[in-house]
Each structure stands twice: as C-alpha cells, then as structure tokens.
Enzyme design. Structure first.
Site, mmCIF file in Angstrom:
data_model
loop_
_atom_site.group_PDB
_atom_site.id
_atom_site.type_symbol
_atom_site.label_atom_id
_atom_site.label_comp_id
_atom_site.label_asym_id
_atom_site.label_seq_id
_atom_site.Cartn_x
_atom_site.Cartn_y
_atom_site.Cartn_z
ATOM 1 C CE LYS A 79 28.614 7.152 61.647
ATOM 2 N NZ LYS A 79 28.539 6.972 60.245
ATOM 3 C CB SER A 89 29.898 6.954 56.795
ATOM 4 O OG SER A 89 29.533 8.187 56.240
ATOM 5 C CB SER A 123 29.158 10.368 58.717
ATOM 6 O OG SER A 123 28.533 9.084 58.482
HETATM 7 N N1 GLN Z 1 29.227 11.318 52.436
HETATM 8 C C1 GLN Z 1 28.091 10.556 52.127
HETATM 9 C C2 GLN Z 1 26.859 11.411 52.363
HETATM 10 O O1 GLN Z 1 27.051 12.623 52.977
HETATM 11 C C3 GLN Z 1 28.187 9.344 52.814
HETATM 12 C C4 GLN Z 1 27.701 9.414 54.437
HETATM 13 C C5 GLN Z 1 27.524 7.939 54.839
HETATM 14 O O2 GLN Z 1 28.222 6.852 54.569
HETATM 15 N N2 GLN Z 1 26.890 7.910 55.859
HETATM 16 O O3 GLN Z 1 25.731 10.940 52.349
#
Ligand code: GLN
Length: 475
Positions: free
Chosen positions: A79, A178, A154
């Site tokens: 990532k 994410s 994400s």
């Molecule tokens: N969807 C969550 C957010 O927007 C989780 C994001 C993540 O785990 N980086 O914060």
C-alpha cells in the site's frame, strides 16, 4: 492453473523444487498486469525493473542450491502509505506526489528481508481516509469482480491487486477497517493485527492510536506467513509490543472443537443486506457443525462506535497532517508570504475528504469543544473496550459481518460522507479496542459479489483467529 492465480505457499514449493523460476513467475504477474491493470487501476507505481532484478537474484540463490525463505521470490504489492526507501510513497495524495522516502517502514523492511519481489505500490483513499478508494488523488480502483463497483478501501488497490492476480499477496493498513472491508469486497483474506503487533514506523500516520499494518492474501496460510514476516517489537515504534511472536503457521490446524464463538446481536444491524446476513449466519452454522459452540452475545456500546471513531480519527489526523506545510515534506504552492504559501499548498494539494477530516478534527479539539467532543469520545472508547473485555469472559472469538453490504457502485456514496461512514459500523470497534480481526470470504450475493465475515479475537490472540479461519477455509 496459471502461476499468477496460485498462493504464496504453493509457489514456494514450486520455486524450491526448481519447477518454476522467480523470473518466470514475475514475468507472468507482469503480463497479467499488462492485460488487466488498465481496467482495475490497482497501482500508483509499478516497480518493474527492480522486480526483474530481485527475481533474478532469488533464482541465482536457488540455483546455488540454497534454501529460500517462505516468501522469497514471490511477487507482492505494498500500500502506498507504507514507506519504501528510494521508491515513491504518495499516500495517493497530490501533496506527496513526488515524495521518495529515505528509509523503509519497519514492516516493509522486515518483509523485504525475506526477498519477496515488490511489484508496485498500491492505490488507496488519500491518506487512507475512506472506504472505497474513490478518494485517491490519482485514480479510482475498480473491483475485479465487477468493474462498476468499488474494491472497498482504503486498501482498495492492495485488495484488488490480490483479487485480480496482479500480486500474490499485499500489505495494507487498517485504521477503521481498511484491510478487512476491501478484503471482504474483493473476496480475499485480510487481517488487522492487534494494535502494537506490527510496527507503525514508516507507515504514514493517519490516526496513530488506531493504525496497524497487516496482510491481504489469497488464503489463511499465506496470511500466517506474511504476519510471521512483519510482526514484532520495534525500537522505532514505542507502541509496538514486546510480547512474544509465535510462529503463526502453528495455528494452521483444522480444529475448532469446543471453541466458544459469540455472535454480537448489535452487528446484525438495521440496513444489513439480506444476502450478507444469510452468508454470515451460515458461516456461524458451519462452525457449529465443526464442533464450536456458537452463542449470541451483546456488545452494548456498538451504536456509539461510529461517532466515537469519527471524532478520534479526524482529531488525530488533523494533528498528524499539520506536517504537510509546504516546508518539510512534499509539494509547495508559492504565495506572497509564508502563511499564504502554506494556505495555497494545503488548499490546492489536499483532497476534499482530507480537508473535511482536518476541519472536523480541529473543531473537536478546539478550546470550548474539546470536553464536549474529543474527551467524551475518549471516554466512550473505554466503554467500547470494556464491552469486548466482558464478552471475552464467555467466548474465545467473536464472529460478525465484515461490512453490512457487499461492494457498492462507484459514485453511489461518494457524495454522502455520512452514509459512507456508516458502512464502517462492523470494523471500527476493533480499532477503538486495539483488537485483532480477520475477514474471510463466505459466499457471494445474488449479483455475484463477494461477502466476507469477520473473526475478532482477544488482544494478541491472532493464533486463535488464524486457527478458526483455517478450519473454516479447509471445510
Ligand atoms: N473507512 C474508514 C475511514 O474512512 C477506515 C479507514 C482506514 O481504516 N484507513 O476512516
């Protein structure tokens, strides 16, 4: 079967037995990338030349008759918020568009010590803020199972790369779901380790008290192998734990007899998709047939998890993102004086969702609102943690949906942030409590989109999660 469809542990056997070479495998992955990446958009940066050179080095080692490590010579994706020395790390943000870190994140460095073949840096929501990868500052990633749908986020690029066979495995990061939610949307395995199990050093910070790096893989065995590679105490991250790291492959035992599994009634929320509920409940039935004891439990403060998370995460984000000021890191947009330069840089280079969270976070932290919002959220966080402590007095694992729905259409939610935030209801409580969780595929919807369920464990008990996940997968 094509090489690019195989798991890391299968490929390892073939490599060690000299039935294939890493060069051949890497070439196969890149021809797959050439065929599908235009449609999927899993990557921000491809590291083709480095991959070819690294594969060659592994092949030379094998030809000298040396033993290779489990992930050696296996193509992987990382990532793009995980620092890779000498390789661009953008966080999918225009503000870091040309940022080349001078060091490796510890987790990547540990992985690299096994000599896997890095294929490229995977797309994400800008600074990992989002659940669909639509917030990337560069491009949208599409779900390999249906190109009109999001891959989740994400870590959407990492999950899509593994699902589309553009990498054998990947590293993602999970602050509020994410790793797990994109794994469930893309039909692959994703594990968020216990907070502190994996070093956060060199993971570009979103919300430091919640962030964790973890594996996204094709199966549970690969998940254990990748976790083995990246886990452990790191002097560079004071929040990393010095607890012993077991050999997680020892958990790959098909046996859940007597294991107590709780189904939290609050996770089968209003608005849960009927296909998701059916698939997750039948996964629970399967565990019962395999000898586990499944009971209903309650995690009474679940209702407050979204509001708590969406105060704490933006508050930490607002603080962490102060460093992008046009001086120390990344892009600069000039202005008449230093204040105007900083304003111009941040206005032009941050995307809308990142700005929204910086504003929410600074609001929650500001004098006069701190007690009412941020401090209150910290107190509720403790209540959510206690829910889990109480639940784990009577069960060994908790089983729940990973997300209330399968992958949604691109564009469907992006204009409604609140609706998007509500999607995280099943994943954020674990981050608030620091607990480990895995998402495992458990079927498809009427529209043929993957569904995942989540196994949540006690702190530092990834071993039990992996054993149960492995047992289910084998069955
Ligand atoms: N969807 C969550 C957010 O927007 C989780 C994001 C993540 O785990 N980086 O914060």
């Amino acid at each position: 079967m094509n090489l690019h469809e195989m798991t890391a542990h299968e490929l390892h056997e073939l490599l060690q037995a000299k039935q294939i070479s890493s060069a051949e495998l890497t070439a196969d992955i890149f021809s797959r990338i050439d065929a599908v990446e235009d449609k999927i958009g899993a990557y921000i940066t491809l590291t083709r030349d480095k991959a070819v050179a690294d594969a060659k080095a592994v092949d030379e080692k094998i030809s000298r008759g040396e033993k290779i490590q489990p992930l050696e010579g296996i193509p992987c994706a990382v990532k793009d918020n995980i620092c890779t020395k000498g390789i661009k790390t953008t966080c999918a943000s225009k503000i870091l568009e040309n940022f080349v870190p001078p060091y490796d994140a510890t987790a990547y460095g540990k992985l690299a010590a096994q000599n896997p073949v890095l294929v490229g840096k995977a797309n994400l929501d800008e600074f990992a803020m989002g659940g669909s990868t639509e917030n990337s500052g560069f491009h949208v990633t599409r779900n390999p199972h249906n190109l009109d749908c999001v891959p989740g986020g994400s870590s959407g690029g990492s999950a899509a790369a593994v699902a589309a066979c553009e990498a054998v495995f990947a590293l993602g990061s999970d602050t509020g779901g994410s790793i797990r939610q994109p794994a469930s949307f893309c039909g692959v395995v994703g594990l968020k380790p216990t907070y502190g199990r994996v070093s956060r050093y060199g993971l570009v910070a979103y919300a430091s008290s919640l962030d964790q790096i973890g594996p996204i893989t094709r199966d549970v065995t690969d998940c254990a192998l990748v976790l083995n590679a990246i886990a452990g105490r790191d002097e560079m991250d004071s929040t990393s734990t010095s607890a012993d790291v077991p050999d997680f492959t020892k958990s790959l035992v098909a046996d859940v007899k007597g294991l107590r599994i709780g189904l939290p009634k609050e996770y089968f929320v209003k608005g849960i998709d009927a296909d998701v509920e059916t698939a997750v409940r039948s996964a629970a039935k399967k565990f019962e047939q395999l000898g586990a004891q499944v009971t209903e439990i309650s995690l009474p403060h679940t209702d407050y998890a979204i509001s708590t998370y969406y105060l704490i995460a933006p508050a930490e984000a607002a603080t962490n993102l102060e460093r992008y000021d046009g001086v120390s890191y990344g892009a600069r947009v000039d202005g008449a004086d230093v204040v105007e330069m900083m304003t111009n840089t941040r206005t032009e280079k941050f995307g809308a969702e990142v700005k929204r969270r910086i504003m929410i976070g600074n609001y929650a932290l500001s004098a006069g609102y701190y007690d009412a919002y941020y401090l209150k959220a910290l107190k509720v966080r403790t209540l959510i943690q206690r829910d889990f402590v109480d639940a784990f007095k009577t069960v060994d694992l908790i089983l729940a949906p990973t997300a209330p729905t399968a992958a949604f259409k691109i564009g469907e939610m992006v204009s409604d942030p609140l609706k998007m935030y509500l999607q995280d209801v099943c994943t954020v409580p674990l981050n608030l409590a620091g607990l480990p969780g895995i998402s495992i595929p458990c079927g498809v919807t009427k529209d043929n989109l993957p569904i995942g369920f989540q196994l949540i464990g006690k702190a530092l008990d990834e071993a039990t999660i992996l054993r149960a996940a492995y047992t289910y997968e084998q069955a």
